[in-house]
Scaffold this motif. Structure first.
Motif, short mmCIF file in Angstrom:
data_model
loop_
_atom_site.label_atom_id
_atom_site.label_comp_id
_atom_site.label_asym_id
_atom_site.label_seq_id
_atom_site.Cartn_x
_atom_site.Cartn_y
_atom_site.Cartn_z
N PHE A 1 0.81 -1.08 0.27
CA PHE A 1 -0.02 -0.09 0.13
C PHE A 1 0.83 1.22 -0.11
O PHE A 1 1.63 1.54 0.96
CB PHE A 1 -0.72 -0.06 1.19
N ASP A 2 0.62 1.98 -1.11
CA ASP A 2 1.50 3.32 -1.03
C ASP A 2 0.54 4.48 -0.50
O ASP A 2 -0.42 4.28 -0.14
CB ASP A 2 1.89 3.68 -2.63
N HIS A 3 1.24 5.64 -0.25
CA HIS A 3 0.39 6.75 0.34
C HIS A 3 -0.70 7.16 -0.40
O HIS A 3 -1.56 7.63 0.27
CB HIS A 3 1.35 7.81 0.85
N GLY A 4 -0.84 7.00 -1.62
CA GLY A 4 -1.95 7.21 -2.39
C GLY A 4 -3.12 6.36 -2.17
O GLY A 4 -4.26 6.82 -2.31
N THR A 5 -2.82 5.30 -1.55
CA THR A 5 -3.86 4.28 -1.01
C THR A 5 -4.21 4.26 0.27
O THR A 5 -5.30 4.46 0.57
CB THR A 5 -3.11 2.74 -1.43
N PHE A 6 -2.91 4.00 1.33
CA PHE A 6 -3.57 3.93 2.48
C PHE A 6 -3.76 5.33 3.17
O PHE A 6 -4.73 5.52 4.21
CB PHE A 6 -2.38 3.24 3.32
N VAL A 7 -3.45 6.52 2.72
CA VAL A 7 -4.04 7.73 3.37
C VAL A 7 -5.26 8.01 3.03
O VAL A 7 -6.02 8.41 4.13
CB VAL A 7 -3.10 8.86 2.69
N PRO A 8 -6.17 7.96 1.81
CA PRO A 8 -7.27 8.27 1.80
C PRO A 8 -8.41 7.01 2.45
O PRO A 8 -9.30 7.21 3.28
CB PRO A 8 -7.57 8.22 0.24
N LEU A 9 -7.72 5.83 2.41
CA LEU A 9 -8.30 4.50 2.97
C LEU A 9 -8.63 4.57 4.36
O LEU A 9 -9.51 4.30 5.16
CB LEU A 9 -7.99 3.36 2.35
N ALA A 10 -7.53 4.93 5.07
CA ALA A 10 -7.31 5.21 6.39
C ALA A 10 -8.33 5.96 7.08
O ALA A 10 -8.96 5.81 8.31
CB ALA A 10 -5.94 5.38 6.86
N LEU A 11 -8.66 7.20 6.33
CA LEU A 11 -9.74 8.05 6.85
C LEU A 11 -11.05 7.62 6.38
O LEU A 11 -12.22 7.91 7.19
CB LEU A 11 -9.51 9.64 6.02
N MET A 12 -11.05 6.89 5.17
CA MET A 12 -12.57 6.43 4.94
C MET A 12 -12.84 5.17 5.54
O MET A 12 -14.28 5.29 5.87
CB MET A 12 -12.67 6.38 3.22
N TYR A 13 -12.14 4.34 5.77
CA TYR A 13 -12.42 3.13 6.34
C TYR A 13 -11.28 2.70 7.30
O TYR A 13 -10.52 1.66 7.13
CB TYR A 13 -12.55 1.91 4.98
N PRO A 14 -11.26 3.40 8.44
CA PRO A 14 -10.38 3.00 9.40
C PRO A 14 -10.18 1.76 10.03
O PRO A 14 -9.33 1.55 10.66
CB PRO A 14 -10.60 4.20 10.54
N ASN A 15 -11.45 1.09 9.91
CA ASN A 15 -11.20 -0.55 10.54
C ASN A 15 -10.57 -1.45 9.70
O ASN A 15 -10.32 -2.39 9.91
CB ASN A 15 -12.62 -0.88 10.70
N ALA A 16 -10.16 -0.81 8.37
CA ALA A 16 -9.27 -1.76 7.53
C ALA A 16 -9.94 -3.23 7.40
O ALA A 16 -9.28 -4.32 7.34
CB ALA A 16 -7.78 -1.67 7.78
N ASP A 17 -11.15 -3.28 7.44
CA ASP A 17 -11.89 -4.47 7.40
C ASP A 17 -12.45 -5.00 5.86
O ASP A 17 -13.29 -5.77 6.06
CB ASP A 17 -13.09 -4.36 8.38
N MET A 18 -11.74 -4.41 4.95
CA MET A 18 -12.39 -4.97 3.67
C MET A 18 -11.19 -5.12 2.81
O MET A 18 -10.23 -4.18 3.00
CB MET A 18 -13.42 -3.90 2.86
N PRO A 19 -11.25 -6.17 1.80
CA PRO A 19 -10.00 -6.25 0.98
C PRO A 19 -9.76 -4.91 -0.01
O PRO A 19 -10.78 -4.24 -0.34
CB PRO A 19 -10.52 -7.24 0.17
N VAL A 20 -8.53 -4.72 -0.10
CA VAL A 20 -8.02 -3.70 -0.99
C VAL A 20 -7.16 -4.02 -2.10
O VAL A 20 -6.16 -4.97 -1.81
CB VAL A 20 -7.42 -2.61 -0.33
N VAL A 21 -7.22 -4.06 -3.40
CA VAL A 21 -6.33 -4.39 -4.43
C VAL A 21 -6.06 -3.21 -5.22
O VAL A 21 -6.77 -2.31 -5.43
CB VAL A 21 -7.12 -5.32 -5.41
N MET A 22 -4.91 -2.93 -5.60
CA MET A 22 -4.31 -1.81 -6.25
C MET A 22 -4.03 -2.09 -7.93
O MET A 22 -3.58 -3.18 -8.14
CB MET A 22 -2.92 -1.27 -5.79
N LEU A 23 -4.30 -1.16 -8.55
CA LEU A 23 -4.02 -1.25 -9.90
C LEU A 23 -3.23 -0.31 -10.51
O LEU A 23 -3.37 0.92 -10.04
CB LEU A 23 -5.24 -1.27 -10.79
N SER A 24 -2.15 -0.45 -11.17
CA SER A 24 -0.89 0.46 -11.55
C SER A 24 -1.68 1.22 -13.00
O SER A 24 -2.78 0.83 -13.51
CB SER A 24 0.13 -0.36 -12.01
N LEU A 25 -0.84 2.40 -13.11
CA LEU A 25 -1.04 2.88 -14.67
C LEU A 25 -0.14 2.31 -15.47
O LEU A 25 0.85 1.46 -14.95
CB LEU A 25 -0.68 4.41 -14.30
N LYS A 26 -0.48 2.31 -16.48
CA LYS A 26 0.41 2.04 -17.57
C LYS A 26 1.45 3.02 -18.05
O LYS A 26 0.89 4.16 -18.72
CB LYS A 26 -0.37 1.31 -18.89
#
Length: 228
Positions: free
Chosen positions: A113-138
């Motif tokens: 998890f990079d900061h573009g991922t965990f920063v907003p999600l930590a505020l939106m879903y602080p319980n971290a109780d759902m799966p998170v998958v990342m997709l890159s740019l090309k």
């Protein structure tokens, strides 16, 4: 499920005194976002502007590590944990959808998890109780390819997956705080707003594909090449 694009702010700002106060409005907006979808998402697919690959690549770790992809912040910000699980099943589904659309997609079981991922999600879903998958740019930021990729991933919205694009519309750290960057950033922002406000889907798609770059010789990338 809706699709969001979020400007995630600078570095690990929610964890830094002074920066958190500066981004107080952003924090309020992020915390309110979970109230908008029709139900709690089954998973989150984060299209992160802090991950580029030669081909679209999806994170497939069951328990993703952390990526502290920032510099010069207080020591404690390099020990932040966002312990959300990954989802190899969702990663496989994303890869299949992209492959079916003609892309040579890949999986990466080591991506964290990079900061573009965990920063907003930590505020939106602080319980971290759902799966998170990342997709890159090309790499190359070809607008047509990224639009096609987005279209290929549309079925996920009906499968309970919340798709979030995270980055900044304009990103030029070398020009940060310099007067010459302001008109370039404003020009791109105006173009982007005009493009996404088009009501007709075909017109909006055409407007989202620029054939000419916005001149910026001081920028590491041409800002018209993509949302980073």
């Amino acid at each position: 499920m809706p699709v969001y694009f979020l400007s995630h702010g600078g570095g690990p700002w929610p964890y830094v005194e002074g920066m958190r106060q500066q981004f107080a409005k952003t924090e309020r907006e992020f915390r309110a976002l979970p109230e908008r979808p029709p139900a709690k998402p089954k998973a989150v697919l984060m299209v992160t502007g802090h991950w580029e690959a030669d081909e679209f690549t999806v994170s497939s770790a069951e328990y993703p590590p952390m990526e502290y992809d920032y510099y010069g912040f207080p020591a404690h910000t390099y020990h932040i944990k966002y312990p959300a699980p990954g989802s190899p099943q969702l990663a496989s589904r994303v890869k299949t959808l992209l492959s079916n659309a003609g892309f040579s997609a890949k999986e990466d079981s080591g991506r964290g998890f990079d900061h573009g991922t965990f920063v907003p999600l930590a505020l939106m879903y602080p319980n971290a109780d759902m799966p998170v998958v990342m997709l890159s740019l090309k790499s190359g930021y070809d607008p047509q390819e990224h639009i096609r990729a987005g279209q290929a991933l549309q079925p996920l919205r009906d499968e309970g997956v919340l798709i979030i694009g995270s980055g900044l519309t304009y990103h030029n750290m070398r020009g940060f705080g310099r007067d010459e960057s302001t008109p370039i950033a404003e020009a791109f922002e105006n173009y982007l707003n005009n493009a996404i406000e088009q009501g007709d889907t075909k017109v909006r798609k055409r407007a989202g594909i620029r054939s000419e770059p916005i001149p910026n010789r001081r920028c590491r990338r041409q800002p018209s090449q993509g949302l980073i």
